[in-house]
Design an enzyme around this catalytic site. Structure first.
Site, PDB file in Angstrom:
ATOM      1  N   ARG A 115       0.810  -1.235   0.000  1.00 56.88           N
ATOM      2  CA  ARG A 115       0.000   0.000   0.000  1.00 56.88           C
ATOM      3  C   ARG A 115       0.835   1.274   0.000  1.00 56.88           C
ATOM      4  NH1 ARG A 115      -4.769  -2.068   4.119  1.00 56.88           N
ATOM      5  NH2 ARG A 115      -5.634  -3.599   2.669  1.00 56.88           N
ATOM      6  N   LYS A 137       2.652  10.836 -12.617  1.00 56.22           N
ATOM      7  CA  LYS A 137       1.924   9.780 -13.311  1.00 56.22           C
ATOM      8  C   LYS A 137       2.731   8.486 -13.264  1.00 56.22           C
ATOM      9  CE  LYS A 137      -0.970  12.355 -16.539  1.00 56.22           C
ATOM     10  NZ  LYS A 137      -1.354  12.539 -17.955  1.00 56.22           N
ATOM     11  N   GLU A 179       8.910  15.960 -26.756  1.00 49.09           N
ATOM     12  CA  GLU A 179       8.180  16.497 -25.604  1.00 49.09           C
ATOM     13  C   GLU A 179       8.605  17.932 -25.303  1.00 49.09           C
ATOM     14  OE1 GLU A 179       5.660  15.258 -24.104  1.00 49.09           O
ATOM     15  OE2 GLU A 179       5.649  13.181 -24.785  1.00 49.09           O
ATOM     16  N   LYS A 217       6.359  22.214 -17.618  1.00 47.54           N
ATOM     17  CA  LYS A 217       5.474  21.114 -17.239  1.00 47.54           C
ATOM     18  C   LYS A 217       5.038  21.241 -15.786  1.00 47.54           C
ATOM     19  CE  LYS A 217       4.657  16.215 -17.038  1.00 47.54           C
ATOM     20  NZ  LYS A 217       4.979  14.851 -17.469  1.00 47.54           N
ATOM     21  N   GLU A 227      -5.379  16.246 -13.486  1.00 48.95           N
ATOM     22  CA  GLU A 227      -5.733  16.327 -14.902  1.00 48.95           C
ATOM     23  C   GLU A 227      -7.239  16.457 -15.131  1.00 48.95           C
ATOM     24  OE1 GLU A 227      -5.090  13.397 -18.471  1.00 48.95           O
ATOM     25  OE2 GLU A 227      -3.140  14.212 -17.916  1.00 48.95           O
ATOM     26  N   ARG A 231      -4.195  20.608 -17.216  1.00 52.63           N
ATOM     27  CA  ARG A 231      -3.128  19.620 -17.396  1.00 52.63           C
ATOM     28  C   ARG A 231      -3.334  18.803 -18.671  1.00 52.63           C
ATOM     29  NH1 ARG A 231      -0.361  15.493 -12.928  1.00 52.63           N
ATOM     30  NH2 ARG A 231       0.975  14.435 -14.435  1.00 52.63           N
ATOM     31  N   ASN A 235      -1.235  16.779 -23.198  1.00 52.52           N
ATOM     32  CA  ASN A 235      -1.524  15.677 -24.112  1.00 52.52           C
ATOM     33  C   ASN A 235      -1.579  16.108 -25.570  1.00 52.52           C
ATOM     34  OD1 ASN A 235      -1.964  13.305 -22.316  1.00 52.52           O
ATOM     35  ND2 ASN A 235      -3.521  14.655 -21.436  1.00 52.52           N
ATOM     36  N   HIS A 238      -0.721  13.691 -28.352  1.00 52.39           N
ATOM     37  CA  HIS A 238      -0.735  12.353 -27.772  1.00 52.39           C
ATOM     38  C   HIS A 238      -1.968  11.535 -28.132  1.00 52.39           C
ATOM     39  CE1 HIS A 238       2.621  13.968 -25.608  1.00 52.39           C
ATOM     40  NE2 HIS A 238       2.798  12.863 -24.923  1.00 52.39           N
ATOM     41  N   HIS A 242      -0.338   8.430 -29.431  1.00 56.79           N
ATOM     42  CA  HIS A 242      -0.441   7.160 -28.710  1.00 56.79           C
ATOM     43  C   HIS A 242      -1.071   6.072 -29.579  1.00 56.79           C
ATOM     44  CE1 HIS A 242      -0.049   8.639 -24.258  1.00 56.79           C
ATOM     45  NE2 HIS A 242       1.104   8.358 -24.809  1.00 56.79           N
ATOM     46  N   HIS A 259       8.421   6.560 -28.484  1.00 58.57           N
ATOM     47  CA  HIS A 259       7.331   7.437 -28.053  1.00 58.57           C
ATOM     48  C   HIS A 259       7.415   8.799 -28.727  1.00 58.57           C
ATOM     49  CE1 HIS A 259       4.396   9.312 -25.389  1.00 58.57           C
ATOM     50  NE2 HIS A 259       5.268  10.273 -25.166  1.00 58.57           N
TER      51      HIS A 259
END
Length: 355
Positions: A115, A137, A179, A217, A227, A231, A235, A238, A242, A259
């Site tokens: 946890r 993230k 990026e 960022k 997000e 935020r 993306n 993306h 993606h 990527h």
């Protein structure tokens, strides 16, 4: 280089990374130090890293296979088992030494084992330095679908030693540049213009550009940690990118794309969508397309490729009620979120990309 303080952790640079580690890796703070690396960083980065880490803590190394294909729940299970067998407890700490696969997966593993245990990200690729390791993230892919499983949980610290970039091949460096280009396009036109001519770029210049990219960022993330709004601007490129990355990963007839290579295409496609929705001028679009194409080689798409990529768009995590939502440019340095686009327009965008 000055440290960047976020609301919950600090990003240290170069020699200050190891000063920080010497101060924090103490027996009264932690029981065991685990270093997660992949087969590449284990060979090229780990020896130099360990040589600069001064600690009395027991150190255990956990190695995973390199590559996006290994960013999976199966790899997480292997690492959870390794932590268990090596006696990890909640007072242990994990250092994720690697690119985005290692920092994303390692952060998720640490956040969920017993946890939650502390973790530090030490990004070794340009992409991870300016993007993957910053912002909290964590997570893994679900099959070919990018970043479907994970949580947002911040590291204890991020340590950026640009000397690790000496271990990268040129295509990995370009992948990270995508990026950085994005950060300029969505938030800072002056930063964007610094990429018009990279021929005379020095190591010091690159270090400063990395620092500025992280500041951009971090400023966005601090305003919207979960997000829900602004935020989403991160993306840009993306949604399409993606889908392209996933399609090339699953198709054995295609050479997988890094990527940043996929995101570079995504930014051109989504800039075209911005143009067609009268959000940017034709001159802005040509500028975006020209700068990106000067850095990244063209990728060939046939009609079937494009149709399959469009099908994958329904899995994008920004979608609402099955509706594909894009981040588009409002002008260079500004975005608009939650925009839609017809499939026919996306096909036209791919056609323009190829010209």
């Amino acid at each position: 280089m000055e440290a960047i303080k976020t609301s919950s952790y600090t990003i240290y640079f170069n020699e200050y990374c190891y000063t920080y580690l010497q101060e924090v890796l103490l027996p009264e703070n932690y029981s065991t130090l685990f270093v997660l690396a992949d087969t590449n960083t284990s060979q090229y980065c780990l020896p130099n890293f360990l040589a600069q880490v001064a600690t009395e803590l027991p150190i255990e190394i956990i190695e995973i296979e390199a590559g996006e294909i290994n960013k999976s729940i199966e790899t997480c299970i292997e690492v959870w088992h390794a932590l268990t067998e090596l006696g990890a407890d909640r007072k242990s700490i994990v250092i994720n030494l690697g690119g985005g696969v290692v920092t994303d997966l390692g952060g998720f593993v640490a956040s969920t084992f017993k946890r939650g245990m502390d973790f530090i990200n030490v990004p070794t690729s340009l992409l991870a330095m300016v993007d993957a390791s910053v912002g909290g993230k964590t997570g893994v892919d679900l099959g070919i679908l990018k970043n479907q499983i994970g949580i947002i949980n911040n590291p204890t610290a991020v340590l950026i030693d640009i000397n690790f970039l000496d271990t990268l091949p040129s295509n990995q460096m370009r992948s990270g540049l995508a990026e950085m280009l994005k950060h300029g396009l969505i938030a800072d036109k002056n930063y964007w213009t610094q990429f018009f001519d990279l021929n005379n770029l020095t190591t010091d210049d690159l270090g400063q550009l990395i620092h500025e990219s992280i500041l951009i960022k971090n400023n966005i993330v601090e305003q919207d940690p979960k997000e829900k709004g602004i935020r989403k601007a991160l993306n840009f490129g993306h949604t399409i990118g993606h889908a392209i990355e996933s399609y090339f990963l699953e198709n054995s007839a295609k050479e997988p794309l890094l990527h940043g290579e996929a995101i570079a295409i995504g930014m051109i496609i989504e800039a075209y969508l911005s143009l067609q929705q009268n959000l940017i001028s034709i001159n802005d679009y040509i500028e975006v397309k020209t700068v990106i194409e000067n850095i990244f080689e063209k990728v060939d798409f046939n009609e079937n490729d494009i149709a399959e990529i469009i099908k994958l768009l329904v899995h994008d995590k920004k979608n609402v009620s099955g509706e594909v939502q894009f981040v588009l440019l409002d002008k260079i340095g500004k975005t608009v979120i939650n925009k839609t686009a017809e499939n026919s327009l996306i096909v036209k965008a791919f056609a323009d990309y190829k010209t």
